[in-house]
Design a protein around this motif. Structure first.
Motif, PDB file in Angstrom:
ATOM      1  N   VAL A  43       0.841  -1.204  -0.051  1.00  0.00           N
ATOM      2  CA  VAL A  43      -0.076   0.187   0.001  1.00  0.00           C
ATOM      3  C   VAL A  43       0.984   1.172   0.020  1.00  0.00           C
ATOM      4  O   VAL A  43       1.866   1.455   0.738  1.00  0.00           O
ATOM      5  CB  VAL A  43      -0.938   0.058   1.278  1.00  0.00           C
ATOM      6  CG1 VAL A  43      -1.621   1.328   1.354  1.00  0.00           C
ATOM      7  CG2 VAL A  43      -1.920  -1.206   0.933  1.00  0.00           C
ATOM      8  N   GLY A  44       0.502   2.166  -0.842  1.00  0.00           N
ATOM      9  CA  GLY A  44       1.054   3.595  -0.832  1.00  0.00           C
ATOM     10  C   GLY A  44      -0.014   4.539  -0.552  1.00  0.00           C
ATOM     11  O   GLY A  44      -1.114   4.397  -0.899  1.00  0.00           O
ATOM     12  N   VAL A  45       0.719   5.685  -0.565  1.00  0.00           N
ATOM     13  CA  VAL A  45      -0.164   7.059  -0.404  1.00  0.00           C
ATOM     14  C   VAL A  45       0.551   8.263  -1.245  1.00  0.00           C
ATOM     15  O   VAL A  45       1.576   8.166  -1.630  1.00  0.00           O
ATOM     16  CB  VAL A  45      -0.481   7.487   0.851  1.00  0.00           C
ATOM     17  CG1 VAL A  45      -1.114   6.467   1.920  1.00  0.00           C
ATOM     18  CG2 VAL A  45       0.936   8.006   1.550  1.00  0.00           C
ATOM     19  N   SER A  46      -0.463   8.831  -1.800  1.00  0.00           N
ATOM     20  CA  SER A  46      -0.064  10.296  -2.578  1.00  0.00           C
ATOM     21  C   SER A  46      -0.334  11.684  -1.715  1.00  0.00           C
ATOM     22  O   SER A  46      -1.684  11.549  -1.509  1.00  0.00           O
ATOM     23  CB  SER A  46      -0.655  10.195  -3.926  1.00  0.00           C
ATOM     24  OG  SER A  46      -0.440  11.451  -4.524  1.00  0.00           O
ATOM     25  N   LEU A  47       0.375  12.175  -1.318  1.00  0.00           N
ATOM     26  CA  LEU A  47      -0.103  13.333  -0.225  1.00  0.00           C
ATOM     27  C   LEU A  47      -0.382  14.533  -0.834  1.00  0.00           C
ATOM     28  O   LEU A  47       0.530  14.885  -2.007  1.00  0.00           O
ATOM     29  CB  LEU A  47       1.231  13.648   0.693  1.00  0.00           C
ATOM     30  CG  LEU A  47       1.350  12.569   1.690  1.00  0.00           C
ATOM     31  CD1 LEU A  47       2.431  12.883   2.336  1.00  0.00           C
ATOM     32  CD2 LEU A  47       0.147  11.941   2.723  1.00  0.00           C
ATOM     33  N   PRO A  48      -0.897  15.523  -0.476  1.00  0.00           N
ATOM     34  CA  PRO A  48      -1.049  16.811  -1.176  1.00  0.00           C
ATOM     35  C   PRO A  48       0.208  17.537  -1.110  1.00  0.00           C
ATOM     36  O   PRO A  48       1.106  17.326  -0.050  1.00  0.00           O
ATOM     37  CB  PRO A  48      -2.087  17.686  -0.256  1.00  0.00           C
ATOM     38  CG  PRO A  48      -3.051  16.473   0.528  1.00  0.00           C
ATOM     39  CD  PRO A  48      -1.817  15.331   0.692  1.00  0.00           C
ATOM     40  N   GLN A  49       0.713  18.393  -2.021  1.00  0.00           N
ATOM     41  CA  GLN A  49       1.753  19.184  -2.177  1.00  0.00           C
ATOM     42  C   GLN A  49       2.016  19.887  -0.889  1.00  0.00           C
ATOM     43  O   GLN A  49       3.136  20.092  -0.167  1.00  0.00           O
ATOM     44  CB  GLN A  49       1.727  20.144  -3.582  1.00  0.00           C
ATOM     45  CG  GLN A  49       3.072  20.570  -3.576  1.00  0.00           C
ATOM     46  CD  GLN A  49       4.183  19.704  -3.930  1.00  0.00           C
ATOM     47  OE1 GLN A  49       4.208  18.605  -4.116  1.00  0.00           O
ATOM     48  NE2 GLN A  49       5.512  19.989  -3.271  1.00  0.00           N
ATOM     49  N   GLN A  50       1.042  20.624  -0.421  1.00  0.00           N
ATOM     50  CA  GLN A  50       1.041  21.625   0.935  1.00  0.00           C
ATOM     51  C   GLN A  50       1.535  20.720   2.100  1.00  0.00           C
ATOM     52  O   GLN A  50       2.453  21.062   2.723  1.00  0.00           O
ATOM     53  CB  GLN A  50      -0.301  22.090   1.185  1.00  0.00           C
ATOM     54  CG  GLN A  50      -0.221  23.475   2.329  1.00  0.00           C
ATOM     55  CD  GLN A  50       0.768  24.445   1.795  1.00  0.00           C
ATOM     56  OE1 GLN A  50       0.816  24.948   0.786  1.00  0.00           O
ATOM     57  NE2 GLN A  50       1.813  24.726   2.857  1.00  0.00           N
ATOM     58  N   MET A  51       0.900  19.423   1.997  1.00  0.00           N
ATOM     59  CA  MET A  51       1.420  18.647   3.365  1.00  0.00           C
ATOM     60  C   MET A  51       3.157  18.402   3.233  1.00  0.00           C
ATOM     61  O   MET A  51       3.507  18.172   4.298  1.00  0.00           O
ATOM     62  CB  MET A  51       0.595  17.537   3.333  1.00  0.00           C
ATOM     63  CG  MET A  51       0.762  16.548   4.561  1.00  0.00           C
ATOM     64  SD  MET A  51      -0.424  15.368   4.778  1.00  0.00           S
ATOM     65  CE  MET A  51      -1.744  16.009   4.749  1.00  0.00           C
TER      66      MET A  51
END
Length: 392
Positions: free
Chosen positions: A97-105
């Motif tokens: 499992v992976g995640v893609s984070l918001p750029q601001q975070m």
């Protein structure tokens, strides 16, 4: 920066327990970051030895919200459920499992590290991967695979969606081709021509519910050449929904719905096998039916022994539009002629991989030396050619 002072400054930043503990993720063993955060928050003075399970406050729990994580840890269970829902149509045995984070975070995390250092810290992305992954593994009862998982679901935190990176399913086997006029791979410029690839792939695609297939062969025979030598191949299934295939049943199914191609010894394999068979240079045994312009003098056939050894072949005219024009040396290991009629004979030839057998017979206007035609002193053409053996 001394640990207690750094802790106090990070608390002033308004971090939740997850984000506070994550800045000290390399301290202590067997702890989640929110447990480290609780230890840090509720102890007046802290040192590295305080990061043990006995010091975890009873009220510590997953979740929380702050300016850095924006409450993503409150939704870990929701993200895990979304992953499982997205994976429902697929059979799988391993996952990552992976995640893609918001750029601001990501930018906020870098800003925090620039102020307080990152020597003991863990990426917010890594923590989310782990927490969501653990829940998905439990829900689906599958294993984690860090090298080549069956499927890698990536949770897009911004869009609240899951993207799937689906590994191909690779099936190794061997095939024989019993009729002429069938190519090894698809002929996109003439869809009327059948191929070994399509004949083998058709029932497999149906069972695996895959988007498509790629065929990797250990060399190939011409479209007008039969193959009885059990040629190695790997069928690569693209984005299959079903992975737990009954390969014996598939083998039976391929071999009974048609009679042009037969497959043997199907088994699941890996990318390493594709590389291995692509680099394989197996010598082959051929049976050629040769027609000559003149009657064959049996005494002249003995001259064909001169073909044993090293021959020189310039790229044949029939393939020089797609192959580099160069002279190659190839070894001919064995020749066994047998006269059939006045101007026809069969020739068993064992040759090194990459030898052009039709040109070995005809000479290809002198581009192959020596050749059957040259040694017999008359034109000679290969009327029929079969691969009858492939060295393993």
């Amino acid at each position: 920066m001394e640990l207690t002072i750094k802790r106090d400054k990070l608390i002033e930043e308004g971090l939740c327990d997850h984000c506070l503990g994550r800045q000290f993720a390399k301290l202590g063993y067997g702890l989640e970051n929110y447990e480290r955060g609780a230890i840090l928050r509720y102890n007046k003075e802290v040192s590295k030895k305080d990061f043990v399970k006995d010091n975890i406050p009873k009220h510590s729990k997953i979740g929380g919200e702050c300016c850095l994580c924006q409450g993503v840890f409150e939704k870990v269970e929701d993200y895990a459920s979304l992953v499982c829902k997205t994976l429902k149509p697929y059979q799988l045995n391993s996952i990552l499992v992976g995640v893609s984070l918001p750029q601001q975070m990501k930018e906020d995390e870098k800003r925090l590290w620039s102020k307080y250092g990152k020597q003991d810290a863990e990426l917010i992305k890594s923590e989310l991967n782990r927490l969501i992954g653990k829940r998905v593994l439990r829900k689906l009862n599958v294993e984690v695979d860090f090298e080549r998982p069956d499927i890698s679901p990536v949770v897009d935190i911004d869009k609240q969606k899951v993207k799937l990176q689906i590994s191909s399913l690779l099936i190794y086997g061997k095939y024989n081709k019993y009729i002429r006029g069938i190519s090894q791979t698809k002929w996109f410029h003439d869809r009327r021509v059948k191929s070994v690839e399509e004949i083998i792939a058709q029932p497999v695609l149906e069972v695996a519910e895959a988007d498509g297939a790629k065929f990797h062969g250990a060399g190939r025979e011409d479209i007008d050449v039969r193959c009885f030598g059990k040629r190695d191949f790997v069928l690569e299934l693209i984005k299959p929904k079903k992975r737990n295939l009954d390969l014996q049943e598939l083998e039976r199914r391929i071999n009974t719905y048609q009679e042009q191609v037969e497959v043997f010894e199907l088994e699941l394999t890996s990318k390493k096998k594709v590389k291995k068979i692509k680099g394989k240079r197996a010598s082959k045994v051929y049976k050629a039916l040769i027609v000559t312009a003149q009657e064959i003098d049996p005494d002249k056939l003995s001259k064909l022994k001169q073909l044993s050894g090293t021959i020189k072949q310039r790229t044949p005219q029939r393939v020089n539009h797609r192959r580099a024009d160069m002279v190659r040396q190839r070894e001919i290991y064995k020749l066994e002629p047998e006269i059939l009629t006045a101007n026809k004979f069969e020739l068993i030839i064992k040759a090194e991989a990459g030898a052009y057998i039709k040109e070995l017979i005809s000479s290809d206007d002198g581009r192959t030396e020596p050749s059957v035609a040259q040694l017999l002193g008359c034109s000679a053409e290969c009327e029929r050619l079969d691969v009858i053996g492939i060295d393993n």
